[in-house]
Scaffold this active site. Structure first.
Site, PDB file in Angstrom:
ATOM      1  N   SER A   1      24.146 -20.738 -22.312  1.00 43.36           N
ATOM      2  CA  SER A   1      25.300 -21.223 -23.061  1.00 43.36           C
ATOM      3  C   SER A   1      25.470 -22.704 -22.776  1.00 43.36           C
ATOM      4  CB  SER A   1      26.565 -20.471 -22.624  1.00 43.36           C
ATOM      5  OG  SER A   1      27.735 -21.104 -23.098  1.00 43.36           O
TER       6      SER A   1
ATOM      7  N   LYS B   1      26.968 -19.014 -15.958  1.00 41.37           N
ATOM      8  CA  LYS B   1      25.975 -19.630 -16.843  1.00 41.37           C
ATOM      9  C   LYS B   1      25.346 -20.872 -16.214  1.00 41.37           C
ATOM     10  CE  LYS B   1      26.305 -16.753 -20.281  1.00 41.37           C
ATOM     11  NZ  LYS B   1      25.158 -15.911 -20.712  1.00 41.37           N
TER      12      LYS B   1
ATOM     13  N   ASN C   1      19.472 -11.642 -22.907  1.00 40.01           N
ATOM     14  CA  ASN C   1      20.573 -12.004 -23.791  1.00 40.01           C
ATOM     15  C   ASN C   1      21.902 -11.424 -23.341  1.00 40.01           C
ATOM     16  OD1 ASN C   1      21.804 -12.796 -26.542  1.00 40.01           O
ATOM     17  ND2 ASN C   1      22.103 -10.586 -26.463  1.00 40.01           N
TER      18      ASN C   1
ATOM     19  N   ILE D   1      28.762 -20.088 -31.499  1.00 40.70           N
ATOM     20  CA  ILE D   1      28.047 -19.234 -32.444  1.00 40.70           C
ATOM     21  C   ILE D   1      29.017 -18.206 -33.032  1.00 40.70           C
ATOM     22  CG2 ILE D   1      26.053 -17.737 -32.773  1.00 40.70           C
ATOM     23  CD1 ILE D   1      25.332 -20.580 -31.817  1.00 40.70           C
TER      24      ILE D   1
ATOM     25  N   GLY E   1      21.203  -6.485 -24.423  1.00 36.64           N
ATOM     26  CA  GLY E   1      22.449  -6.754 -25.128  1.00 36.64           C
ATOM     27  C   GLY E   1      22.255  -6.985 -26.617  1.00 36.64           C
ATOM     28  N   ALA E   2      21.450  -6.140 -27.271  1.00 39.77           N
ATOM     29  CA  ALA E   2      21.060  -6.403 -28.662  1.00 39.77           C
ATOM     30  C   ALA E   2      21.703  -5.463 -29.668  1.00 39.77           C
ATOM     31  CB  ALA E   2      19.542  -6.346 -28.797  1.00 39.77           C
TER      32      ALA E   2
ATOM     33  N   TYR F   1      32.890 -17.420 -16.187  1.00 38.98           N
ATOM     34  CA  TYR F   1      31.820 -17.477 -17.168  1.00 38.98           C
ATOM     35  C   TYR F   1      30.992 -18.747 -16.990  1.00 38.98           C
ATOM     36  CZ  TYR F   1      29.513 -17.515 -21.751  1.00 38.98           C
ATOM     37  OH  TYR F   1      28.582 -17.547 -22.761  1.00 38.98           O
TER      38      TYR F   1
END
Length: 266
Positions: free
Chosen positions: A157, A174, A100, A203, A22-23, A170
């Site tokens: 997260s 996590k 990621n 973030i 996921g970069a 979500y």
């Protein structure tokens, strides 16, 4: 799954190899670039292959690193073996895996209205996909020797422990990643492979852009003790420090990158 250009066929240097999922942009791009700056050749994945992908590849190369992009869906578990094989074929090994990639809740809203399809999709990527890719890379690491420190770093997260009822799928996805980290840390400890979790807070990324005003209003009221956004480089620095081997005796540890958000206080 498809590889792009910006890659040579065979490893030509003694640099360690990192695989970052996921970069294409955001936190993943920052991590990939920081690892490149610290001496890694970098393979990275994402769902899309577009101009963002090209920017990431050029940024990695600017640090003197070799780069490989593989278009990949983390939720497609059947593709993981091929992904690892492609990276090993290109780079010779996988010395560092950075988990990621992930997706958010399809709809923010009342958890009483969470749909089965959305639930399965989010857990299928964030939990099942992360688990089975980690398993595939761990099998490679166990079977292959390397002259470099080896590590697995999962970017989770603050939602691993902090509840947001409007993002139930979500948060649930996590919340399992700390246990994933502990399990793999125990399994891989004798092989000297460090396994860590980095737990970002709020973030500044494309994913949070749509709720930026909401968060900034809450920053002003003290939501985050450091009273600012976290930046992608904050996360990248943490991941790179863990990846490099200096802290491997701390395997299984969690590093909070949230400006004090998750500290219980009154």
């Amino acid at each position: 799954m498809m590889g792009t250009a910006a890659a040579t066929d065979v490893a030509t240097s003694a640099r360690p190899v990192a695989l970052v999922t996921g970069a294409r942009r955001g936190i993943g791009r920052a991590i990939a670039c920081e690892l490149a700056r610290r001496g890694y050749d970098v393979a990275f994945t994402d769902l899309e292959d577009d101009e963002y992908t090209n920017v990431t590849a050029r940024s990695i190369e600017a640090h003197g690193a070799r780069v490989l992009f593989v278009r990949s869906n983390l939720g497609d578990v059947a593709s993981h073996a091929g992904l690892v094989e492609r990276v090993v074929e290109w780079g010779g090994s996988v010395d560092c895996l950075v988990n990621n990639a992930g997706i958010g809740s399809p709809v923010r809203g009342d958890l009483l209205n969470v749909a089965l399809g959305g639930f399965d999709e989010v857990l299928g990527v964030n939990l099942k996909g992360t688990f089975f890719l980690t398993q595939a890379v761990a099998r490679h690491m166990i079977a292959a020797s390397s002259a470099h420190p080896r590590s697995i770093v999962t970017v989770s997260s603050v939602s691993a422990t902090m509840a947001s009822p409007e993002r139930a799928e979500y948060c649930l996805s996590k919340s399992a990643l700390p246990m994933l980290t502990k399990l793999f840390a125990l399994r891989l400890a004798q092989a000297g492979i460090g396994v860590f979790e980095v737990r970002p807070g709020i973030i500044r990324t494309p994913m949070t852009a749509g709720v930026a005003q909401k968060y900034e209003a809450r920053f002003a009221k003290g939501l985050v003790p450091m009273q600012r956004w976290g930046e992608t480089d904050d996360v990248a620095q943490a991941v790179a420090q863990l990846a490099g081997g200096a802290l491997q005796f701390a395997t299984g540890s969690v590093l909070h990158v949230d400006g004090g958000l998750s500290i219980a206080a009154f």
